[in-house]
Design a protein around this motif. Structure first.
Motif, mmCIF file in Angstrom:
data_model
loop_
_atom_site.group_PDB
_atom_site.id
_atom_site.type_symbol
_atom_site.label_atom_id
_atom_site.label_comp_id
_atom_site.label_asym_id
_atom_site.label_seq_id
_atom_site.Cartn_x
_atom_site.Cartn_y
_atom_site.Cartn_z
ATOM 1 N N CYS A 58 0.861 -1.188 0.000
ATOM 2 C CA CYS A 58 0.000 0.000 0.000
ATOM 3 C C CYS A 58 0.895 1.235 0.000
ATOM 4 O O CYS A 58 2.029 1.196 0.471
ATOM 5 C CB CYS A 58 -0.895 -0.046 1.242
ATOM 6 N N THR A 60 0.916 3.660 1.855
ATOM 7 C CA THR A 60 1.329 4.042 3.213
ATOM 8 C C THR A 60 2.618 3.327 3.634
ATOM 9 O O THR A 60 3.391 3.849 4.430
ATOM 10 C CB THR A 60 0.198 3.738 4.218
ATOM 11 N N HIS A 80 0.798 -4.154 5.506
ATOM 12 C CA HIS A 80 -0.443 -4.066 6.288
ATOM 13 C C HIS A 80 -1.665 -4.448 5.457
ATOM 14 O O HIS A 80 -2.768 -3.994 5.705
ATOM 15 C CB HIS A 80 -0.601 -2.675 6.897
ATOM 16 N N GLU A 81 -1.439 -5.304 4.450
ATOM 17 C CA GLU A 81 -2.565 -5.872 3.700
ATOM 18 C C GLU A 81 -2.348 -7.379 3.634
ATOM 19 O O GLU A 81 -2.267 -7.963 2.568
ATOM 20 C CB GLU A 81 -2.623 -5.279 2.283
ATOM 21 N N CYS A 188 -6.892 -2.982 3.120
ATOM 22 C CA CYS A 188 -6.662 -1.532 3.243
ATOM 23 C C CYS A 188 -6.992 -0.768 1.967
ATOM 24 O O CYS A 188 -7.937 -0.008 1.926
ATOM 25 C CB CYS A 188 -5.231 -1.225 3.688
HETATM 26 ZN ZN LIG Z 1 -2.878 1.008 3.424
#
Ligand SMILES: [Zn+2]
Ligand SMILES: [Zn+2]
Length: 398
Positions: A58, A60, A80-81, A188
């Motif tokens: 992502c 981020t 974080h995915e 996300c």
């Molecule tokens: Zn994200």
């Protein structure tokens, strides 16, 4: 199989021990991803050990690597995915059993007013639990081979590796026959785009929407708007290739983001749109998203780093909000997106390109250049038997 006290061999029975994992570590601010042998877990109270099958990259993650985290954030495991299978649960975890396939989304406390209202992305502890990388209690979930702690609670998961520690709350159980590279980004990026349209803007059939910036978040917003029966979906971007993808996925009109009068180009002679969504975070584009609204319209932002200046008169009878994670409750929206995918109404597979864990730097470059919309890292646990479910089994693009 070698086994040290307190360390379970990968693939062996796992109880309350830490497990060996090949994970991608960013050692320093702006450092590249280096695959290392690390120790993950054990799962603490309320936590879950997950064998990761896939993890999306992502934007981020890239922002954290290049500065958001700050120097004290590193060394860190990002990602974080994540999507994978629960292999062990910590004390107090009752509704998740080993063997359950899960999508890992953002973390939240479950107790504060926004959490109780079904808006966990506005959890009062959101920043500490997700962006801080150390969770709410500064616990270390991953250590390097020398035993040194790594920042390992990034979005409650730090899932760029074979194993990750998640919280029971950020695990969303799903059926086990879905391709992990489709499941992972539902945690996300795709959640943010689809959630903004389906939850925050709550776009209705017959309404009009303009999406400014059509990367992974913007394109999933377009898919959701099409699924809702939007009368017009305007895609705005500076990359012709992305506008072509947007058109293929359901945009009814595309606008070059460099147009001298962007508002006029988006409005196209109408009195304005019912809804607009900015994913660029650029000051002039965010302002154009607001100015493109018709009376009663609502606008959502999701990525601002610039300051925003808006004429107060542009907000007369209109609303503007900054959404986090599409205002979605992952436990509600992720199963809904899975149902939409199965029905052919959320065909995100054409946006995904898969990479190995040692190709994260390349994946980030490809996302930054626009060559790939959604890179997804596949871990060895994603290996499927011949003829098993895969992307090829998904619905074809219409
Ligand atoms: Zn994200
Ligand atoms: Zn909360």
């Amino acid at each position: 199989m070698s086994r040290e006290p307190g360390v379970a061999a990968t693939g062996g029975p796992i109880t309350d021990a830490a497990v060996r994992s090949r994970s991608a570590v960013v050692r320093e601010l702006r450092g590249g991803y280096v695959v290392e042998d690390v120790l993950v877990g054990p799962a603490g109270p309320g936590e879950v050990l997950v064998r990761v099958q896939a993890c999306g990259l992502c934007h981020t993650d890239a922002i954290a690597r290049s500065g958001l985290g700050g120097a004290g954030f590193f060394p860190a495991v990002l990602g974080h995915e994540g999507a994978g299978v629960v292999v062990a649960v910590g004390p107090g975890v009752e509704h998740l059993a080993p063997g359950t396939t899960v999508v890992l989304s953002f973390d939240s406390c479950g107790r504060c007013a926004p959490c109780r209202a079904g808006r966990p992305s506005y959890c009062v502890e959101f920043l500490e639990r997700n962006i801080g990388g150390r969770g709410i209690d500064d616990r270390v979930a991953i250590r390097d081979a020398g035993g040194a702690p790594l920042t390992s609670r990034w979005f409650g998961q730090s899932s760029f590796g074979e194993f990750a520690i998640a919280t029971a709350r950020n695990c969303v159980p799903v059926e086990d026959d879905l391709p992990p590279e489709i499941l992972a980004p539902l945690g996300c990026g795709f959640l943010t785009g689809a959630g903004t349209v389906l939850v925050e803007l709550d776009l209705r059939a017959g309404e009009t929407l303009a999406v400014f910036g059509v990367g992974a978040v913007g394109l999933s917003a377009i898919l959701a708007a099409k699924a809702r029966g939007a009368a017009e979906i305007v895609a705005v971007d500076v990359q012709p290739a992305r506008l072509a993808v947007a058109e293929r996925l359901g945009a009814t009109r595309v606008v070059d983001g460099t147009a001298p009068d962007l508002v006029q180009a988006v409005r196209a002679g109408t009195s304005g749109l019912d809804a607009t969504f900015d994913t660029t975070g650029r000051a002039s584009v965010m302002a154009a998203a607001v100015e493109s609204l018709g009376m009663g319209g609502r606008s959502a932002l999701c990525a601002a780093t610039d300051e925003l200046t808006v004429r107060p008169q542009a907000l007369v009878g209109r609303s503007l909000t900054y959404v986090r994670e599409g205002s979605a409750d992952p436990h509600t929206l992720i199963p809904e997106l899975v149902r939409m995918w199965r029905a052919g109404a959320f065909p995100v597979e054409s946006l995904v390109r898969t990479y190995g864990l040692d190709e994260l730097d390349e994946a980030e470059r490809d996302a930054a250049s626009g060559a790939v919309v959604k890179p997804v890292i596949l871990l060895p646990a994603a290996a499927r038997p011949p003829g098993g479910p895969g992307v090829a089994a998904g619905p074809a693009l219409s």
